[in-house]
Design a protein around this motif. Sequence first.
Motif, PDB file in Angstrom:
ATOM      1  N   THR A   1     -15.034  33.414 -18.250  1.00 27.75           N
ATOM      2  CA  THR A   1     -13.906  33.292 -19.173  1.00 27.75           C
ATOM      3  C   THR A   1     -14.414  33.063 -20.591  1.00 27.75           C
ATOM      4  O   THR A   1     -15.454  32.438 -20.802  1.00 27.75           O
ATOM      5  CB  THR A   1     -12.987  32.141 -18.753  1.00 27.75           C
ATOM      6  OG1 THR A   1     -13.730  30.918 -18.758  1.00 27.75           O
ATOM      7  CG2 THR A   1     -12.425  32.375 -17.360  1.00 27.75           C
TER       8      THR A   1
ATOM      9  N   PHE B   1     -15.217  30.164  -7.517  1.00 30.90           N
ATOM     10  CA  PHE B   1     -14.343  29.750  -8.615  1.00 30.90           C
ATOM     11  C   PHE B   1     -15.172  29.331  -9.824  1.00 30.90           C
ATOM     12  O   PHE B   1     -14.863  29.701 -10.968  1.00 30.90           O
ATOM     13  CB  PHE B   1     -13.458  28.598  -8.140  1.00 30.90           C
ATOM     14  CG  PHE B   1     -12.686  27.914  -9.233  1.00 30.90           C
ATOM     15  CD1 PHE B   1     -11.714  28.592  -9.951  1.00 30.90           C
ATOM     16  CD2 PHE B   1     -12.944  26.586  -9.548  1.00 30.90           C
ATOM     17  CE1 PHE B   1     -10.999  27.958 -10.961  1.00 30.90           C
ATOM     18  CE2 PHE B   1     -12.243  25.941 -10.545  1.00 30.90           C
ATOM     19  CZ  PHE B   1     -11.267  26.637 -11.250  1.00 30.90           C
TER      20      PHE B   1
ATOM     21  N   SER C   1      -4.959  30.623 -10.723  1.00 27.32           N
ATOM     22  CA  SER C   1      -5.312  31.533  -9.636  1.00 27.32           C
ATOM     23  C   SER C   1      -5.982  30.778  -8.481  1.00 27.32           C
ATOM     24  O   SER C   1      -5.695  31.037  -7.311  1.00 27.32           O
ATOM     25  CB  SER C   1      -6.249  32.628 -10.158  1.00 27.32           C
ATOM     26  OG  SER C   1      -6.703  33.446  -9.118  1.00 27.32           O
ATOM     27  N   GLN C   2      -6.837  29.816  -8.819  1.00 23.52           N
ATOM     28  CA  GLN C   2      -7.500  29.030  -7.782  1.00 23.52           C
ATOM     29  C   GLN C   2      -6.493  28.168  -7.021  1.00 23.52           C
ATOM     30  O   GLN C   2      -6.596  28.031  -5.793  1.00 23.52           O
ATOM     31  CB  GLN C   2      -8.591  28.158  -8.396  1.00 23.52           C
ATOM     32  CG  GLN C   2      -9.341  27.290  -7.414  1.00 23.52           C
ATOM     33  CD  GLN C   2     -10.221  28.084  -6.455  1.00 23.52           C
ATOM     34  OE1 GLN C   2     -10.306  29.294  -6.577  1.00 23.52           O
ATOM     35  NE2 GLN C   2     -10.869  27.399  -5.530  1.00 23.52           N
TER      36      GLN C   2
ATOM     37  N   ARG D   1     -16.368  32.396 -11.618  1.00 23.00           N
ATOM     38  CA  ARG D   1     -15.319  33.062 -12.410  1.00 23.00           C
ATOM     39  C   ARG D   1     -15.062  32.317 -13.713  1.00 23.00           C
ATOM     40  O   ARG D   1     -14.789  32.935 -14.746  1.00 23.00           O
ATOM     41  CB  ARG D   1     -14.025  33.169 -11.593  1.00 23.00           C
ATOM     42  CG  ARG D   1     -14.134  34.090 -10.390  1.00 23.00           C
ATOM     43  CD  ARG D   1     -12.753  34.464  -9.860  1.00 23.00           C
ATOM     44  NE  ARG D   1     -11.978  33.295  -9.481  1.00 23.00           N
ATOM     45  CZ  ARG D   1     -11.986  32.754  -8.278  1.00 23.00           C
ATOM     46  NH1 ARG D   1     -12.744  33.282  -7.325  1.00 23.00           N
ATOM     47  NH2 ARG D   1     -11.230  31.706  -7.994  1.00 23.00           N
ATOM     48  N   LEU D   2     -15.141  30.981 -13.663  1.00 20.51           N
ATOM     49  CA  LEU D   2     -14.940  30.209 -14.891  1.00 20.51           C
ATOM     50  C   LEU D   2     -16.030  30.504 -15.921  1.00 20.51           C
ATOM     51  O   LEU D   2     -15.784  30.445 -17.129  1.00 20.51           O
ATOM     52  CB  LEU D   2     -14.926  28.712 -14.572  1.00 20.51           C
ATOM     53  CG  LEU D   2     -13.710  28.163 -13.830  1.00 20.51           C
ATOM     54  CD1 LEU D   2     -13.848  26.665 -13.628  1.00 20.51           C
ATOM     55  CD2 LEU D   2     -12.419  28.471 -14.592  1.00 20.51           C
TER      56      LEU D   2
ATOM     57  N   GLU E   1      -7.778  32.108 -20.719  1.00 24.55           N
ATOM     58  CA  GLU E   1      -8.390  32.699 -19.528  1.00 24.55           C
ATOM     59  C   GLU E   1      -8.858  31.602 -18.567  1.00 24.55           C
ATOM     60  O   GLU E   1      -8.749  31.747 -17.345  1.00 24.55           O
ATOM     61  CB  GLU E   1      -9.573  33.589 -19.925  1.00 24.55           C
ATOM     62  CG  GLU E   1      -9.179  34.839 -20.703  1.00 24.55           C
ATOM     63  CD  GLU E   1     -10.392  35.662 -21.076  1.00 24.55           C
ATOM     64  OE1 GLU E   1     -11.521  35.262 -20.733  1.00 24.55           O
ATOM     65  OE2 GLU E   1     -10.217  36.722 -21.726  1.00 24.55           O
ATOM     66  N   PHE E   2      -9.358  30.515 -19.119  1.00 19.29           N
ATOM     67  CA  PHE E   2      -9.786  29.378 -18.304  1.00 19.29           C
ATOM     68  C   PHE E   2      -8.592  28.820 -17.528  1.00 19.29           C
ATOM     69  O   PHE E   2      -8.696  28.526 -16.327  1.00 19.29           O
ATOM     70  CB  PHE E   2     -10.392  28.307 -19.221  1.00 19.29           C
ATOM     71  CG  PHE E   2     -11.244  27.296 -18.512  1.00 19.29           C
ATOM     72  CD1 PHE E   2     -12.621  27.457 -18.427  1.00 19.29           C
ATOM     73  CD2 PHE E   2     -10.678  26.167 -17.928  1.00 19.29           C
ATOM     74  CE1 PHE E   2     -13.412  26.522 -17.775  1.00 19.29           C
ATOM     75  CE2 PHE E   2     -11.450  25.224 -17.284  1.00 19.29           C
ATOM     76  CZ  PHE E   2     -12.827  25.409 -17.210  1.00 19.29           C
TER      77      PHE E   2
ATOM     78  N   GLN F   1      -5.858  30.434 -16.725  1.00 19.42           N
ATOM     79  CA  GLN F   1      -5.416  31.410 -15.732  1.00 19.42           C
ATOM     80  C   GLN F   1      -6.252  31.333 -14.454  1.00 19.42           C
ATOM     81  O   GLN F   1      -5.735  31.489 -13.343  1.00 19.42           O
ATOM     82  CB  GLN F   1      -5.488  32.832 -16.327  1.00 19.42           C
ATOM     83  CG  GLN F   1      -4.418  33.124 -17.359  1.00 19.42           C
ATOM     84  CD  GLN F   1      -3.012  33.013 -16.779  1.00 19.42           C
ATOM     85  OE1 GLN F   1      -2.758  33.407 -15.630  1.00 19.42           O
ATOM     86  NE2 GLN F   1      -2.090  32.458 -17.562  1.00 19.42           N
ATOM     87  N   GLU F   2      -7.542  31.071 -14.610  1.00 18.82           N
ATOM     88  CA  GLU F   2      -8.400  30.926 -13.431  1.00 18.82           C
ATOM     89  C   GLU F   2      -8.027  29.675 -12.639  1.00 18.82           C
ATOM     90  O   GLU F   2      -8.077  29.669 -11.406  1.00 18.82           O
ATOM     91  CB  GLU F   2      -9.876  30.867 -13.837  1.00 18.82           C
ATOM     92  CG  GLU F   2     -10.443  32.199 -14.316  1.00 18.82           C
ATOM     93  CD  GLU F   2     -10.419  33.272 -13.234  1.00 18.82           C
ATOM     94  OE1 GLU F   2     -10.367  32.916 -12.036  1.00 18.82           O
ATOM     95  OE2 GLU F   2     -10.442  34.461 -13.579  1.00 18.82           O
TER      96      GLU F   2
ATOM     97  N   LYS G   1      -9.266  42.105 -13.516  1.00 23.69           N
ATOM     98  CA  LYS G   1     -10.024  41.326 -14.507  1.00 23.69           C
ATOM     99  C   LYS G   1     -11.513  41.309 -14.215  1.00 23.69           C
ATOM    100  O   LYS G   1     -12.340  41.318 -15.124  1.00 23.69           O
ATOM    101  CB  LYS G   1      -9.487  39.886 -14.545  1.00 23.69           C
ATOM    102  CG  LYS G   1      -8.058  39.764 -15.025  1.00 23.69           C
ATOM    103  CD  LYS G   1      -7.675  38.305 -15.167  1.00 23.69           C
ATOM    104  CE  LYS G   1      -7.752  37.563 -13.861  1.00 23.69           C
ATOM    105  NZ  LYS G   1      -7.368  36.142 -13.988  1.00 23.69           N
ATOM    106  N   ASP G   2     -11.859  41.278 -12.946  1.00 25.25           N
ATOM    107  CA  ASP G   2     -13.269  41.115 -12.567  1.00 25.25           C
ATOM    108  C   ASP G   2     -13.957  42.475 -12.492  1.00 25.25           C
ATOM    109  O   ASP G   2     -14.342  42.956 -11.430  1.00 25.25           O
ATOM    110  CB  ASP G   2     -13.354  40.392 -11.226  1.00 25.25           C
ATOM    111  CG  ASP G   2     -14.770  39.919 -10.926  1.00 25.25           C
ATOM    112  OD1 ASP G   2     -15.588  39.917 -11.862  1.00 25.25           O
ATOM    113  OD2 ASP G   2     -15.040  39.560  -9.775  1.00 25.25           O
TER     114      ASP G   2
END
Length: 852
Positions: A247, A240, A259-260, A243-244, A252-253, A255-256, A321-322
Motif C-alpha cells: 500500500t 495480510f 478486506s482482512q 499486502r500492507l 489503501e492501508f 482498505q486492506e 489490485k494485486d
Amino acid sequence: MNSKKVLHFVPAEAPSTGRSKNGYVFQEMELKNGEKEYSEQDSPTIIKDNIFEHVIEISVSDGDVPGYGLLNTTRKYVKPMNFQEEVRAQRDLDSFLSQASILLDEKAATLDEVLRRMIAHMVEDGHGSCNVEEVMNSLFTDAGGRDINVHLLTETIQGVTATSTGVHYQQSWLCILSNVRNLQRRHVCITRLERPQNWGVNCCEARYVILILAPPRMKSTKTAVELGRTFATMFSDIAFRQRLLETKTQEEFKQELVSQRHQLSVVGEKMVIEEVEDSDPRRGKALQCRDFFKAGKGVYDDLRRRLPLYPSDFTDGITGKDRCLLKYTTTAIFLYIAILLPAIAFGSLNDESTRGEIDVQKTIVGQSIGGVIYSLFAGSPLVIPLTTAPLAIFISVIRGICDDYGLDFDAFYACIGLWNSFFLILGGLFNVSLMMKLFKRSTEEVIALFISIAFVGDAVKGTVKIFEHFYHGPTLATTNRTVVIQQINEILDGIENQTTTMPEHKIGRNMSLFEHQEEKKLVLLPETLVECTRERPILCLLLMLGTLWLGYALYLIKRSPYLNGKIREVVSDCALPISVVIFSFIGSYLFIDIQLPVFSVHDGPIFKYPAFEKLSGLTALAAVGLGFLLALLIFIDQNIVISLTHVPEHKLLKGTAFHWDLMLTGFINILMSCLGLPWMHAAFPHSSLHARQLAKVEQHVENGHVYTTIVSVKETRLTSLAANILIGLSAFMLPIPLQWIPKPVLYGLFLYIAATSLDGNQMVDRMTLLLKEQTSYPPTHYIRRVPQRKVHFFTAVQMIQLIILCAFGMYPLPYMKMVFPLLMILLVPIRISLLPRMIDAKYLDIMDSQYM
C-alpha cells in the motif's frame, strides 16, 4: 501413549543495555503421562531451569497446517479474536477507521524514537491530550536482578506460529499496550517502518508497530488487551502483512484492513481446506487396495475441484489490485531460458545417440507443443514438463537395440512410446498416484538430489570430452583434405630418400605419429598445418564456471543490501538470462578467433510419421516391457516433481491433480511418439524454481540464522504458456542466432540449475551439519527434537541410498540403466519397513516433516 504439546514460559537472558527486548521467551516440550521427556546426552537441545507454572496450549491439528496464537508478556495466552462471533471485533475496527492514526514508512530506527513519534502523531491528530514522557514511562518497566537493571516493555501481544515441527515468534510485528491515566477513551496508532528493524531476540525483523492506549478503568470487553486482540489477530496473517507492504497511501492501508476483516468474518473456509486434503494423494486416509479399483474417481475429483478455479489461473495477477505484471514478465523470461537451453542440450545428446533421427530442432518443437498443451490443460500449472536426461539415456538404449537387431528406429520408438502412454493412462484411471502416500519427504529428497547430481554429471562429462578432444591432440588448421595429404606426402617422400633412420625427438604439440610400412616414425608437421588448441578447452572451462558464478551471484543479490528491494527482486529473477547472454557474447564475439563447440542443425522434415508395418508382431510385443519400464520412470518422476512443487511451505491454495496430470502426460506422449518427437514429463528442479519465482517472501531471523518464508504464490498458467510459445518461435532462430550459444554456456546452465535446486533440500542441510561444529547448528525442528546421533545416522543412510542411485543411474553400461526405475521404487520399502527398525518412528516422522 498419548502426548500433548505445551509451551512453557522461560525468562529470557536480560540484555545489557537498551529498552527494546521482550522479557520472556517460551520453549516447547512434550509431556507424556504427566512426565517430562528430557533430551538424550548427545542431543543439542537445552532444557532450562526455573520454568514458570503457567502452561500455554496451542493446538496443532495437522502437521502441515500451521496454527497460530497470541502471547502476552504477563505470561498469559491471549485467545485470538473470533471475527465471526464476537461483535466487538467489528466495532473496534470501525472505531479505528473513523479516527485513523497511521504512520507509513517511518524512518526512525529505535523503538523509543518510533513510540515517541506515534504518541506525538496521535496528539497532533487531536485524538487525545497526554504527556509524552508520562506515556513513555507507562510503556516501560524496570526489571532485572540485583546486579542488572533493564527496561522492558510493560505489556505486549505478539503472534506465535505453532506446527508439529516447532513454535516460532512472528517477528515482523509487535502490539504494545498501556493503561494511561487522564485518557477519556481508547486510542490506536499503527506504524509501518520504512525498513525492518532489529529490536531483540524475539523481534529481529520488526516492520509494524501497533500502539494501544486505554484508560485504566474500562468495561471488560473494551480493555487494552481486548482491543489488542482485534489487531493482533489481523496481523497474525502473513499474507495480510505482505499486502500492507504494497500500500502507498493511508486510504489503501484502510482498505486492506477492511478486506482482512471481511476474510476473517467469512464462514466455511475449513470446508475448502478439508476438501483439498481429501483429494491430495499424500494426505487423508491410509492407502487401501480397493481404492485402486474405483476407476476414474481420482480423475473425476481432480477435474471437479480444479475446473471452477480454471478462469482464475488466467486472471490472477492481471486484474484487480494485486497485479504482478512485472513478476510475470521476469518469470516468463526465466522459464524461456531455463527450458530452451536444456532442450538444446538434450536435443544435441539425442542427435548424437540417434544419428540425427531426433535432433535439436525436433526437441525444441516438441517442447513447445507439449509445453503449451500442459500449460493449458494441466491441473498443476506451475509444473513444467521437459525431456530430461533419463529420457535421453532411454532413447540412446533404444537406438542401440535397433542397431543390434536391425529394427526400424522410428517405428520401434513410436511403439514403445504408445505402450508407455497406455500404461500412464491406465495409471491415471485406476488411481495409481495414491501410492504417493508411501513416498516420504526423505525419499523424495534423495531422488531430487540425484537429479541435481545428474545435471552436474552432464556438465562435467561434456567438459571432459572437450578437454580429451582438444587439449592433448593436435588439430589441423584446414579442412581441405587435398592440401593436407599433399603436404604429408611431401614429408614422407623426404623421409624415404634419407639413408639413415630419423633420430627420436620429443613429441611436441605440433607432432603427429604415423605408421609407415611396418615401423613407427615420428614426423614433425609444419606449423602452418597444425594449430594450437589448448586455449579452446580452457576458454570452455572459464565460460562454464563464469555462467555459474554470475548467475548464482545475481540470484543471491536479493539477500544483499545493494540497490533497492524492487530492483534486487527483478535482477534475481533474471539472473539466469543475464548470465547466459553475457557469457554467450563473451564466447562468441570477444573470442571470435577461437572456435567453440556448438550444437549441429540438420535439414529435413520436423514431423515423421512412423512406418509401423516394418515391425513384426513379436517386436511390437517385445516393446511392452520397455514401455512399462519407461512408464514406471515417468510415473515416479512426474508424481515426485508435483509433490515437491506443492510442498506446504509454498502455500499453494488451488490443490493438486495427480491423477489427471498423469493421464495428460500419457496423451501428450502419444502425440510425441507418433510425430517422432522426444517424450517429456514433469521436470525437477524447473517446477520448484517456477513456484519460487512467482512467490512473495518474508524474511525473519532466529538465533542469528536468516530464514525466508513464502507468503503466497501466484498460481497462474500465463508464465509457462508464454515461455513455451516463445520456445516454439525459437525454432525459426535455428541455426542463427541460437548457435551463438556455446555448449560450455549450456553446461554452466546445468550447474546453475543444480546449485539453485539445493535451496530448501533438508537432506543437503543435514549433510552440511557433518562439516560444522555444534555451536553453529541452526535451530531447526530436527535439531531441537531429535538426538544428534540419530540425525547423523539418518543422513548417512540417505547418503548410502544416493550413492547406490548414482552408481546405477550413471554407470556407462546402457542396459543397466533400464532397471533404474525399479531401483527408485525400492527406496519406498527401505523407508517404510527397514528404517523404523533402526531409528524410532517418532524421530523419523520429525525428520520427514516440513520446517515452517
